[in-house]
Design a protein around this motif. Structure first.
Motif, PDB file in Angstrom:
ATOM      1  N   THR A  88       0.893  -1.381   0.015  1.00  0.00           N
ATOM      2  CA  THR A  88      -0.109  -0.166   0.013  1.00  0.00           C
ATOM      3  C   THR A  88       0.762   1.323  -0.281  1.00  0.00           C
ATOM      4  O   THR A  88       1.767   1.325   0.518  1.00  0.00           O
ATOM      5  CB  THR A  88      -1.078  -0.004   1.187  1.00  0.00           C
ATOM      6  N   LEU A  89       0.470   2.704  -0.957  1.00  0.00           N
ATOM      7  CA  LEU A  89       1.742   3.528  -1.532  1.00  0.00           C
ATOM      8  C   LEU A  89       0.400   4.807  -0.582  1.00  0.00           C
ATOM      9  O   LEU A  89      -0.736   4.887  -0.805  1.00  0.00           O
ATOM     10  CB  LEU A  89       1.694   3.976  -2.731  1.00  0.00           C
ATOM     11  N   LEU A  90       1.759   5.441   0.144  1.00  0.00           N
ATOM     12  CA  LEU A  90       1.196   6.975  -0.092  1.00  0.00           C
ATOM     13  C   LEU A  90       1.703   7.431  -1.272  1.00  0.00           C
ATOM     14  O   LEU A  90       3.337   8.232  -1.254  1.00  0.00           O
ATOM     15  CB  LEU A  90       1.620   7.484   1.486  1.00  0.00           C
ATOM     16  N   GLN A  91       0.750   8.193  -1.719  1.00  0.00           N
ATOM     17  CA  GLN A  91       1.114   8.705  -3.660  1.00  0.00           C
ATOM     18  C   GLN A  91       1.771   9.604  -3.682  1.00  0.00           C
ATOM     19  O   GLN A  91       1.899  10.326  -3.203  1.00  0.00           O
ATOM     20  CB  GLN A  91       0.171   8.877  -4.347  1.00  0.00           C
ATOM     21  N   ASP A  92       2.967   9.940  -4.184  1.00  0.00           N
ATOM     22  CA  ASP A  92       3.439  11.138  -4.659  1.00  0.00           C
ATOM     23  C   ASP A  92       3.721  11.653  -6.069  1.00  0.00           C
ATOM     24  O   ASP A  92       3.600  10.865  -7.099  1.00  0.00           O
ATOM     25  CB  ASP A  92       5.287  10.244  -4.512  1.00  0.00           C
ATOM     26  N   HIS A  93       2.311  12.346  -5.339  1.00  0.00           N
ATOM     27  CA  HIS A  93       2.402  13.900  -6.973  1.00  0.00           C
ATOM     28  C   HIS A  93       2.910  15.014  -7.010  1.00  0.00           C
ATOM     29  O   HIS A  93       2.759  15.849  -7.446  1.00  0.00           O
ATOM     30  CB  HIS A  93       1.276  14.015  -6.667  1.00  0.00           C
ATOM     31  N   SER A  94       4.286  15.332  -6.315  1.00  0.00           N
ATOM     32  CA  SER A  94       5.124  15.991  -6.248  1.00  0.00           C
ATOM     33  C   SER A  94       4.216  17.312  -4.910  1.00  0.00           C
ATOM     34  O   SER A  94       5.591  18.340  -5.163  1.00  0.00           O
ATOM     35  CB  SER A  94       5.409  17.229  -7.844  1.00  0.00           C
ATOM     36  N   ASP A  95       2.822  17.365  -4.814  1.00  0.00           N
ATOM     37  CA  ASP A  95       3.222  17.598  -3.843  1.00  0.00           C
ATOM     38  C   ASP A  95       3.296  17.381  -2.468  1.00  0.00           C
ATOM     39  O   ASP A  95       3.187  16.770  -2.038  1.00  0.00           O
ATOM     40  CB  ASP A  95       1.124  18.125  -3.566  1.00  0.00           C
ATOM     41  N   PRO A  96       3.805  18.732  -1.643  1.00  0.00           N
ATOM     42  CA  PRO A  96       4.012  18.742  -0.506  1.00  0.00           C
ATOM     43  C   PRO A  96       3.083  18.387   0.899  1.00  0.00           C
ATOM     44  O   PRO A  96       2.525  18.889   1.606  1.00  0.00           O
ATOM     45  CB  PRO A  96       4.919  19.791   0.451  1.00  0.00           C
ATOM     46  N   VAL A  97       2.080  16.738   0.232  1.00  0.00           N
ATOM     47  CA  VAL A  97       1.528  16.530   1.462  1.00  0.00           C
ATOM     48  C   VAL A  97       1.540  16.029   2.701  1.00  0.00           C
ATOM     49  O   VAL A  97       2.806  15.253   2.445  1.00  0.00           O
ATOM     50  CB  VAL A  97      -0.050  16.173   0.790  1.00  0.00           C
ATOM     51  N   ARG A  98       1.451  15.578   4.410  1.00  0.00           N
ATOM     52  CA  ARG A  98       2.108  15.430   5.366  1.00  0.00           C
ATOM     53  C   ARG A  98       0.977  14.904   5.478  1.00  0.00           C
ATOM     54  O   ARG A  98      -0.248  14.840   5.349  1.00  0.00           O
ATOM     55  CB  ARG A  98       2.511  16.384   5.847  1.00  0.00           C
ATOM     56  N   PHE A  99       1.953  13.790   6.525  1.00  0.00           N
ATOM     57  CA  PHE A  99       1.488  12.406   7.063  1.00  0.00           C
ATOM     58  C   PHE A  99       1.364  12.308   8.292  1.00  0.00           C
ATOM     59  O   PHE A  99       2.709  12.909   9.265  1.00  0.00           O
ATOM     60  CB  PHE A  99       1.180  11.063   6.425  1.00  0.00           C
ATOM     61  N   ARG A 100       0.316  11.882   9.509  1.00  0.00           N
ATOM     62  CA  ARG A 100       1.154  11.387  10.586  1.00  0.00           C
ATOM     63  C   ARG A 100       0.035  10.655  11.014  1.00  0.00           C
ATOM     64  O   ARG A 100      -0.849  10.590  10.442  1.00  0.00           O
ATOM     65  CB  ARG A 100       1.046  12.970  11.269  1.00  0.00           C
ATOM     66  N   ASN A 101       0.182  10.305  12.015  1.00  0.00           N
ATOM     67  CA  ASN A 101      -0.780   9.347  13.138  1.00  0.00           C
ATOM     68  C   ASN A 101      -0.878   8.108  12.259  1.00  0.00           C
ATOM     69  O   ASN A 101      -2.512   8.054  12.511  1.00  0.00           O
ATOM     70  CB  ASN A 101      -1.787   9.832  13.757  1.00  0.00           C
ATOM     71  N   VAL A 102      -0.585   7.707  11.459  1.00  0.00           N
ATOM     72  CA  VAL A 102      -0.554   6.607  10.557  1.00  0.00           C
ATOM     73  C   VAL A 102      -1.014   4.753  11.208  1.00  0.00           C
ATOM     74  O   VAL A 102       0.349   4.473  11.652  1.00  0.00           O
ATOM     75  CB  VAL A 102      -0.090   6.106   9.352  1.00  0.00           C
ATOM     76  N   TRP A 103      -1.578   4.029  10.782  1.00  0.00           N
ATOM     77  CA  TRP A 103      -2.360   2.887  11.575  1.00  0.00           C
ATOM     78  C   TRP A 103      -2.790   2.645  10.892  1.00  0.00           C
ATOM     79  O   TRP A 103      -3.307   2.432  10.791  1.00  0.00           O
ATOM     80  CB  TRP A 103      -1.516   2.852  13.351  1.00  0.00           C
ATOM     81  N   VAL A 104      -2.439   0.397  11.459  1.00  0.00           N
ATOM     82  CA  VAL A 104      -3.124  -0.715  10.648  1.00  0.00           C
ATOM     83  C   VAL A 104      -3.564  -1.611  11.261  1.00  0.00           C
ATOM     84  O   VAL A 104      -3.033  -2.334  12.015  1.00  0.00           O
ATOM     85  CB  VAL A 104      -2.580  -0.441   8.934  1.00  0.00           C
ATOM     86  N   LEU A 105      -4.634  -1.973  10.931  1.00  0.00           N
ATOM     87  CA  LEU A 105      -5.229  -3.463  11.756  1.00  0.00           C
ATOM     88  C   LEU A 105      -5.524  -4.533  10.810  1.00  0.00           C
ATOM     89  O   LEU A 105      -5.910  -4.252   9.899  1.00  0.00           O
ATOM     90  CB  LEU A 105      -7.176  -2.794  12.902  1.00  0.00           C
ATOM     91  N   ASP A 106      -4.210  -5.123  10.968  1.00  0.00           N
ATOM     92  CA  ASP A 106      -4.835  -6.169   9.781  1.00  0.00           C
ATOM     93  C   ASP A 106      -5.639  -7.331  10.166  1.00  0.00           C
ATOM     94  O   ASP A 106      -5.753  -7.759  11.167  1.00  0.00           O
ATOM     95  CB  ASP A 106      -3.635  -6.825   9.793  1.00  0.00           C
ATOM     96  N   ARG A 107      -7.031  -7.619   9.541  1.00  0.00           N
ATOM     97  CA  ARG A 107      -8.374  -8.150  10.021  1.00  0.00           C
ATOM     98  C   ARG A 107      -8.052 -10.052   9.542  1.00  0.00           C
ATOM     99  O   ARG A 107      -8.744 -10.475  10.577  1.00  0.00           O
ATOM    100  CB  ARG A 107      -9.167  -7.056   9.220  1.00  0.00           C
ATOM    101  N   GLY A 108      -7.244 -10.112   9.382  1.00  0.00           N
ATOM    102  CA  GLY A 108      -6.198 -11.740   9.215  1.00  0.00           C
ATOM    103  C   GLY A 108      -5.871 -12.130  10.143  1.00  0.00           C
ATOM    104  O   GLY A 108      -6.338 -13.122  10.716  1.00  0.00           O
ATOM    105  N   ILE A 109      -5.328 -10.722  11.185  1.00  0.00           N
ATOM    106  CA  ILE A 109      -4.563 -11.446  12.037  1.00  0.00           C
ATOM    107  C   ILE A 109      -6.169 -11.128  13.824  1.00  0.00           C
ATOM    108  O   ILE A 109      -6.519 -11.323  14.382  1.00  0.00           O
ATOM    109  CB  ILE A 109      -3.590 -10.329  12.837  1.00  0.00           C
ATOM    110  N   ALA A 110      -6.591  -9.397  13.645  1.00  0.00           N
ATOM    111  CA  ALA A 110      -7.202  -9.428  14.646  1.00  0.00           C
ATOM    112  C   ALA A 110      -8.312  -8.133  13.729  1.00  0.00           C
ATOM    113  O   ALA A 110      -8.625  -7.765  13.440  1.00  0.00           O
ATOM    114  CB  ALA A 110      -6.658  -8.720  15.831  1.00  0.00           C
ATOM    115  N   ALA A 111      -9.676  -8.569  13.892  1.00  0.00           N
ATOM    116  CA  ALA A 111     -10.590  -8.426  13.768  1.00  0.00           C
ATOM    117  C   ALA A 111     -11.464  -6.758  15.003  1.00  0.00           C
ATOM    118  O   ALA A 111     -10.929  -7.407  15.869  1.00  0.00           O
ATOM    119  CB  ALA A 111     -11.963  -8.924  13.441  1.00  0.00           C
ATOM    120  N   SER A 112     -11.635  -5.814  14.829  1.00  0.00           N
ATOM    121  CA  SER A 112     -12.368  -4.663  15.521  1.00  0.00           C
ATOM    122  C   SER A 112     -13.835  -4.409  14.589  1.00  0.00           C
ATOM    123  O   SER A 112     -13.730  -4.261  14.163  1.00  0.00           O
ATOM    124  CB  SER A 112     -11.512  -3.616  15.453  1.00  0.00           C
ATOM    125  N   ASP A 113     -14.658  -4.327  15.854  1.00  0.00           N
ATOM    126  CA  ASP A 113     -16.307  -4.423  15.761  1.00  0.00           C
ATOM    127  C   ASP A 113     -16.118  -2.428  15.561  1.00  0.00           C
ATOM    128  O   ASP A 113     -17.371  -2.262  15.380  1.00  0.00           O
ATOM    129  CB  ASP A 113     -16.553  -5.086  16.370  1.00  0.00           C
TER     130      ASP A 113
END
Length: 464
Positions: free
Chosen positions: A430-455
């Protein structure tokens, strides 16, 4: 004085007289006789007494001097001390003055050092209490791009007018007040456009997109005048005022600053934290900015199938750009399906704007906030399923929320979107696209539902 002995000159004086000096032999006889006669006369006794007296006098001072030797020595010592005392006192005073001068010099140097360090200490304390605010990157400013709010010049005045305004006004005479919302967007060089809605702003309960009204205008000083409907809009940094043809005020709309309901959401204990400002260990390609943020163009290391993704993003302020050239990035799920990121604030819903499944489906609502505002993207992705023969049995599905509001609802994706990779059973990064514009990101996390599910997804902010 010879300590009781008769001085030799005196012996010589009595041993020989001047008269017999030239007749030694005669002198011996006459001398013996003369001496005996001399002793028989009273004169010797007088002479002896005088001699004894002289000896006594001469010996008496010697005896007295010995008795008073200690006292005299003491006196001399005292005299010597008294004579040396001024010199000693002078030396001591000189040493004391030198020591005092040394102390004063040391104190002066210490004071000077303290005075020299005082601004640094004050600056350090001020930096702790009120850390200095970062300034826009000059390299980007030259390109007409602000990664932080402009601080001076016309760009700063324009930026202060951008935003959302909402309140209750009476559009028609003798009509009840109704909710009204306006989004103002800068076009550069003092030019602006705006969208007005009845029922409030996008995402409000009574928001009515069908009542959308487009306005255009230009700034004069710090006041913006917009027109395009049956009334004119006078906008300032803190509020807007609606004026009808007769010059009557229809009401005021104060500035509104909204925050996403999922802003600052913390990852569940089963989640994989991709970025929290510390490092980029969970990426094969990524860069941390000077602000401690994740830059555009980051590739997640994990190959994920079914997952829930949370991230926060900030779009730059690019008033001189339009369309896809304005704050463009995207989240490429498995490198195949793009959830678009774009500065779509104050525009109509489009199939390539913020919240869209790029060039496939526009968002249900345009939930874009003004540029340089922190926003949230929450995505629930379910990967496509393939059979043993390689044929796709079930398409990928996406549900997404922008700023806490659902904009895509379990949408089936017939195939890759935009420039996505071809579909197959093998997952891709999974990618955060580079379109040359200075978009910034923070607090990035993922829940793999194949390991743990969340309701409970999407999550809520800590305040809620």
């Amino acid at each position: 004085i010879n300590h009781g002995k008769i001085p030799k000159p005196l012996e010589k004086q009595h041993s020989r007289s001047p008269q017999t000096a030239h007749h030694p032999r005669k002198h011996e006889t006459r001398s013996s006789m003369s001496f005996r006669k001399f002793l028989a006369t009273p004169t010797p006794r007088v002479f002896t007494g005088l001699l004894a007296l002289c000896l006594t006098v001469s010996l008496t001072p010697q005896t007295v001097s010995a008795q008073e030797k200690d006292s005299v020595a003491a006196k001399k010592s005292d005299d010597s001390k008294s004579e040396d005392k001024p010199a000693q006192e002078k030396a001591e005073k000189k040493a004391e003055d030198a020591s005092k001068d040394a102390k004063e010099v040391k104190a002066s140097e210490k004071k000077a050092d303290k005075a020299a360090d005082a601004p640094k200490e004050e600056a350090t304390e001020e930096s702790k209490e009120q850390p200095s605010e970062p300034k826009p990157d000059p390299a980007w400013v030259e390109k007409g791009v602000w990664t932080l709010p402009p601080t001076d010049g016309p760009a700063s005045v324009d930026y202060k007018l951008i935003g959302e305004y909402a309140g209750d006004v009476s559009i028609q005479t003798e009509a009840a007040n109704q909710r009204f919302g306006i989004q103002i967007r800068a076009l550069g060089s003092g030019e602006f456009e705006a969208l007005a809605y009845e029922g409030g702003l996008p995402g409000d309960e009574k928001f009515n997109e069908a009542t959308q009204l487009r306005l255009i205008g230009r700034r004069n000083g710090e006041t913006l005048v917009l027109s395009g409907g049956p009334w004119a809009l006078f906008a300032g940094p803190e509020k807007c005022r609606l004026i009808n043809f007769d010059g009557d005020s229809l009401g005021e709309l104060p500035r509104v600053i909204r925050t996403s309901s999922t802003m600052g959401a913390q990852p569940p204990k089963e989640a994989l934290v991709l970025f929290n400002g510390e490092n980029t260990d969970q990426f094969t390609k990524a860069r941390i900015t000077d602000e401690g943020l994740l830059a555009h163009g980051a590739n997640v290391n994990w190959l994920l199938n079914d997952f829930d993704l949370h991230l926060e993003f900030r779009i730059p302020h690019m008033p001189g750009k339009q369309g896809q050239q304005r704050g463009n990035s995207g989240i490429y799920l498995q490198s195949r399906y793009e959830c678009q990121i774009l500065d779509s604030f104050g525009t109509e819903r489009v199939f390539n704007g913020l919240g869209a499944l790029y060039r496939f489906k526009p968002p249900r609502l345009n939930m874009a906030f003004p540029p340089l505002t922190w926003q949230t993207y929450d995505i629930r992705f379910t990967a496509a399923r393939f059979g043993a023969d390689g044929k796709k049995l079930r398409p990928a599905h996406v549900t997404s929320w922008v700023n806490g509001v659902k904009v895509q609802d379990n949408v089936a994706l017939p195939g890759p979107t935009g420039a996505g990779k071809a579909e197959e059973a093998l997952p891709l990064p999974t990618l955060l696209q580079d379109h040359s514009d200075p978009v910034r990101f923070r607090n990035v996390w993922v829940l793999d539902r194949g390991i743990a599910a969340s309701d409970s997804f999407p999550p809520k902010s800590q305040e809620e």
